[in-house]
Design an enzyme around this catalytic site. Structure first.
Site, mmCIF file in Angstrom:
data_model
loop_
_atom_site.group_PDB
_atom_site.id
_atom_site.type_symbol
_atom_site.label_atom_id
_atom_site.label_comp_id
_atom_site.label_asym_id
_atom_site.label_seq_id
_atom_site.Cartn_x
_atom_site.Cartn_y
_atom_site.Cartn_z
ATOM 1 N N ARG A 128 0.849 -1.192 0.000
ATOM 2 C CA ARG A 128 0.000 0.000 0.000
ATOM 3 C C ARG A 128 0.881 1.238 0.000
ATOM 4 O O ARG A 128 1.732 1.391 0.872
ATOM 5 C CB ARG A 128 -0.935 0.032 1.217
ATOM 6 N N GLU A 147 4.533 7.107 2.707
ATOM 7 C CA GLU A 147 5.397 5.929 2.833
ATOM 8 C C GLU A 147 4.858 4.822 1.951
ATOM 9 O O GLU A 147 3.715 4.856 1.501
ATOM 10 C CB GLU A 147 5.490 5.444 4.291
ATOM 11 N N ASN A 149 4.229 0.809 2.079
ATOM 12 C CA ASN A 149 4.140 -0.294 3.039
ATOM 13 C C ASN A 149 4.233 -1.639 2.326
ATOM 14 O O ASN A 149 3.508 -1.875 1.356
ATOM 15 C CB ASN A 149 2.798 -0.242 3.763
ATOM 16 N N SER A 154 -3.264 -2.772 6.129
ATOM 17 C CA SER A 154 -4.607 -3.030 6.635
ATOM 18 C C SER A 154 -5.645 -2.144 5.956
ATOM 19 O O SER A 154 -5.322 -1.290 5.139
ATOM 20 C CB SER A 154 -4.650 -2.856 8.151
ATOM 21 N N LYS A 324 11.956 2.682 6.080
ATOM 22 C CA LYS A 324 11.983 4.107 5.777
ATOM 23 C C LYS A 324 13.324 4.523 5.159
ATOM 24 O O LYS A 324 13.392 5.419 4.338
ATOM 25 C CB LYS A 324 11.701 4.906 7.053
ATOM 26 N N LYS A 384 11.865 10.319 11.238
ATOM 27 C CA LYS A 384 11.296 8.978 11.347
ATOM 28 C C LYS A 384 12.350 7.905 11.635
ATOM 29 O O LYS A 384 13.372 7.860 10.957
ATOM 30 C CB LYS A 384 10.605 8.587 10.027
ATOM 31 N N GLU A 388 7.368 0.576 11.942
ATOM 32 C CA GLU A 388 6.071 0.589 11.290
ATOM 33 C C GLU A 388 4.980 0.655 12.342
ATOM 34 O O GLU A 388 5.188 0.272 13.490
ATOM 35 C CB GLU A 388 5.866 -0.723 10.506
ATOM 36 N N GLY A 389 3.800 1.099 11.908
ATOM 37 C CA GLY A 389 2.630 0.896 12.751
ATOM 38 C C GLY A 389 2.171 2.101 13.544
ATOM 39 O O GLY A 389 1.268 1.998 14.362
ATOM 40 N N ARG A 470 -8.055 7.384 4.741
ATOM 41 C CA ARG A 470 -8.147 7.538 6.194
ATOM 42 C C ARG A 470 -8.073 9.016 6.526
ATOM 43 O O ARG A 470 -7.326 9.744 5.889
ATOM 44 C CB ARG A 470 -6.952 6.857 6.883
HETATM 45 P P1 ADP Z 1 4.064 4.440 10.109
HETATM 46 O O1 ADP Z 1 4.958 3.376 9.583
HETATM 47 O O2 ADP Z 1 4.126 4.596 11.572
HETATM 48 O O3 ADP Z 1 2.674 4.338 9.549
HETATM 49 P P2 ADP Z 1 4.268 6.905 8.531
HETATM 50 O O4 ADP Z 1 5.455 7.277 7.757
HETATM 51 O O5 ADP Z 1 3.083 6.458 7.762
HETATM 52 O O6 ADP Z 1 4.733 5.792 9.577
HETATM 53 O O7 ADP Z 1 3.851 8.102 9.478
HETATM 54 C C1 ADP Z 1 2.733 8.041 10.328
HETATM 55 C C2 ADP Z 1 1.806 9.229 10.114
HETATM 56 O O8 ADP Z 1 2.526 10.442 10.271
HETATM 57 C C3 ADP Z 1 1.215 9.310 8.726
HETATM 58 O O9 ADP Z 1 0.052 8.534 8.633
HETATM 59 C C4 ADP Z 1 0.947 10.798 8.578
HETATM 60 O O10 ADP Z 1 -0.276 11.140 9.226
HETATM 61 C C5 ADP Z 1 2.085 11.428 9.360
HETATM 62 N N1 ADP Z 1 3.200 11.763 8.439
HETATM 63 C C6 ADP Z 1 4.234 10.964 8.100
HETATM 64 N N2 ADP Z 1 5.058 11.572 7.231
HETATM 65 C C7 ADP Z 1 4.544 12.786 6.998
HETATM 66 C C8 ADP Z 1 4.939 13.907 6.183
HETATM 67 N N3 ADP Z 1 6.050 13.878 5.447
HETATM 68 N N4 ADP Z 1 4.154 14.996 6.198
HETATM 69 C C9 ADP Z 1 3.032 15.061 6.945
HETATM 70 N N5 ADP Z 1 2.605 14.048 7.739
HETATM 71 C C10 ADP Z 1 3.349 12.929 7.776
HETATM 72 MG MG MG Z 2 1.882 4.797 7.732
#
Ligand code: ADP
Ligand code: MG
Length: 494
Positions: A128, A147, A149, A154, A324, A384, A388-389, A470
């Site tokens: 995804r 990101e 995945n 899910s 990441k 970051k 994950e998660g 979402r």
């Molecule tokens: P995870 O693996 O924990 O899902 P993500 O990279 O998806 O990590 O980050 C979690 C959440 O943080 C995302 O769903 C988003 O809401 C926010 N986020 C992550 N990266 C960004 C970004 N570059 N700009 C704005 N919001 C972000």
């Molecule tokens: Mg995410």
């Protein structure tokens, strides 16, 4: 570009009626989730938006159109270019021995135990790619990738349900405050076929496992977390597999694997029934917490599964390709061009247009630039770790203090990403009996499924598996639905 129509403005008894209708539809169709501390007989409606959220059609179509190339990119990392991947993973393992390191060790042991070859070269990715909208220089909204995945994605089940819910409320006229006309044009409210799409991906793997035969003799093993509150999302996939294709499934936690499965002649079986497992589908095992109840037992279970001839979704290398750090390295065009050498330039441009800047925090030149940015302009970034998660990121003003507390030698385990600034919409979130009408921001996920050979890189099937939206209150940084920050949503295309 056309303008988005405003949300319906229902109030009083009409709004109450709409909420009741939403509740009844959701309970009737399994748009549900367990609450914290649940009893197995009672679920709640999943947190949802009351209305679909506007999304520009052009950006939506681009997200769908770029997916199969993303699938191919990640396939090439886990197959033809695995030595490149492994080199980065070995480096990351130094910073993260207990998780990345353990995954990599497990991969190596499985290969060593099978005379230097992966026990099952066929590999299934259910991926995804997540995006938010961001305003470009010309003021138009375009997608930017959050990101990619590669493990345990899910909401394929619930996304289908919530889009059906919104379609129903619209088409049956319940969004109309005066008559009972559809409030939105029906073509503007798409239904996500993500449930069908993910199930088809699993069915593909069962088919190729059985030498290109549709067999209902083999089963799919879901590896799940204990006390999973989002199990109905997974159950929808299981029911689809059984109803549509006659494929049975089992659910086991990592803790149960040794006791309840066995390997015979390389093949994986459910001990009690002697059902042969064609696919091991991980909906657990993507974060350190999934192993921590009894690390020796759970890592042994992962190795046991990896050592079998069942097709893994995902294999360890495929899982690791979604870290990441890899995402950061892939923002370099010359790197991606090497991995996708036959993709035409305009398709490559399309893919690259979805990236924002992501920096390493290592000793490279770019790393030095990043360290300065992180300390001098933190409000533009998110930091970051390799996790994950949800709930792991460090935002804006919190970055400098966080970094200063870290040992400098450990900074390289993080990436620094430009913040995406999505538009806000005044939709309403319905959560238990509360209707929260506030500004929300949304994240679009595009699912993809790909069945490939990790030895040769040959792709047997590469499919688009539709989408998920979402949303969360714009005041919160993270959007975990189960964690209570966000909700599932659907799309009004304009
Ligand atoms: P995870 O693996 O924990 O899902 P993500 O990279 O998806 O990590 O980050 C979690 C959440 O943080 C995302 O769903 C988003 O809401 C926010 N986020 C992550 N990266 C960004 C970004 N570059 N700009 C704005 N919001 C972000
Ligand atoms: Mg995410």
């Amino acid at each position: 570009m056309s303008e988005a129509k405003d949300f319906p403005q229902l109030t009083g008894p009409e709004l109450d009626g709409l909420i009741e209708s939403l509740h009844h539809w959701s309970l009737s169709h399994g748009l549900v989730m367990y609450p914290p501390g649940f009893k197995s007989y009672a679920a709640d409606i999943a947190p949802v938006t009351l209305y679909p959220t506007p999304f520009p059609r052009k950006a939506f179509e681009k997200a769908l159109s770029v997916q199969q190339n993303f699938n191919r990119l990640y396939v090439s990392l886990a197959s033809q270019f695995k030595s490149w991947l492994i080199e980065i993973i070995e480096e990351l393992s130094k910073y993260d021995k207990d998780f990345t390191g353990m995954l990599y060790e497990t991969y190596k042991k499985a290969v060593e135990g099978n005379n230097g070859k992966i026990p099952q070269p066929l590999s299934l990715g259910l991926f995804r790619s997540d995006y938010m909208l961001h305003k470009g220089a010309d003021n138009s909204l375009d997608i930017k990738q959050i990101e990619f995945n590669t493990v345990s994605v899910s909401f394929g089940g619930l996304s289908n349900k919530v889009s059906l819910l919104h379609q129903f409320l619209n088409s049956s006229g319940q969004y109309d405050s005066e008559y009972s006309y559809p409030y939105y044009e029906e073509d503007d409210i798409p239904v996500s076929q993500s449930l069908e799409g993910l199930s088809l991906g699993l069915k593909d793997a069962n088919y190729y496992y059985n030498d290109e035969q549709d067999s209902t003799k083999t089963v799919i093993l879901f590896i799940v977390q204990n006390g999973e509150r989002n199990c109905f999302d997974q159950r929808h996939v299981e029911y689809e597999l059984f109803t549509k294709y006659g494929i049975k499934s089992y659910r086991l936690s990592l803790e149960e694997v040794s006791l309840k499965t066995s390997i015979n002649g390389g093949k994986l079986y459910i001990k009690k029934t002697m059902d042969e497992v064609s696919v091991v589908y991980f909906r657990s095992g993507y974060s350190p917490q999934d192993y921590e109840s009894d690390p020796e037992q759970t890592w042994k279970a992962r190795l046991h599964l990896e050592s079998s001839q069942a097709i893994k979704c995902p294999s360890i290398l495929t899982q690791l390709s979604g870290t990441k750090k890899i995402q950061q390295v892939l923002t370099q065009r010359e790197v991606v061009e090497k991995f996708l050498s036959d993709v035409p330039k305009e398709k490559m441009d399309e893919l690259f247009s979805t990236f924002v800047d992501i920096y390493p925090l290592d000793d490279s030149e770019l790393g030095d630039v990043a360290k300065r940015l992180a300390l001098e302009q933190p409000e533009r970034y998110v930091l970051k770790p390799q996790r994950e998660g949800g709930g792991n990121n460090i935002y804006k003003e919190n970055i400098p203090g966080f970094l200063e507390k870290l040992d400098k030698a450990d900074w390289a385990a993080y990436i620094l990403m430009e913040l995406i600034e999505p538009p806000t919409y005044r939709n309403s979130i319905v959560r238990q009996n509360e209707v929260i009408r506030k500004d929300i921001i949304s994240e679009l996920g595009i699912f993809g499924t790909v069945l490939f050979d990790e030895d040769t890189g040959e792709i047997k099937e590469n499919r688009n598996a539709d989408w998920l939206l979402r949303s969360k209150l714009s005041s919160s940084n993270e959007g975990g639905v189960a964690a209570g920050f966000g909700c599932v949503d659907s799309i009004y295309l304009y």
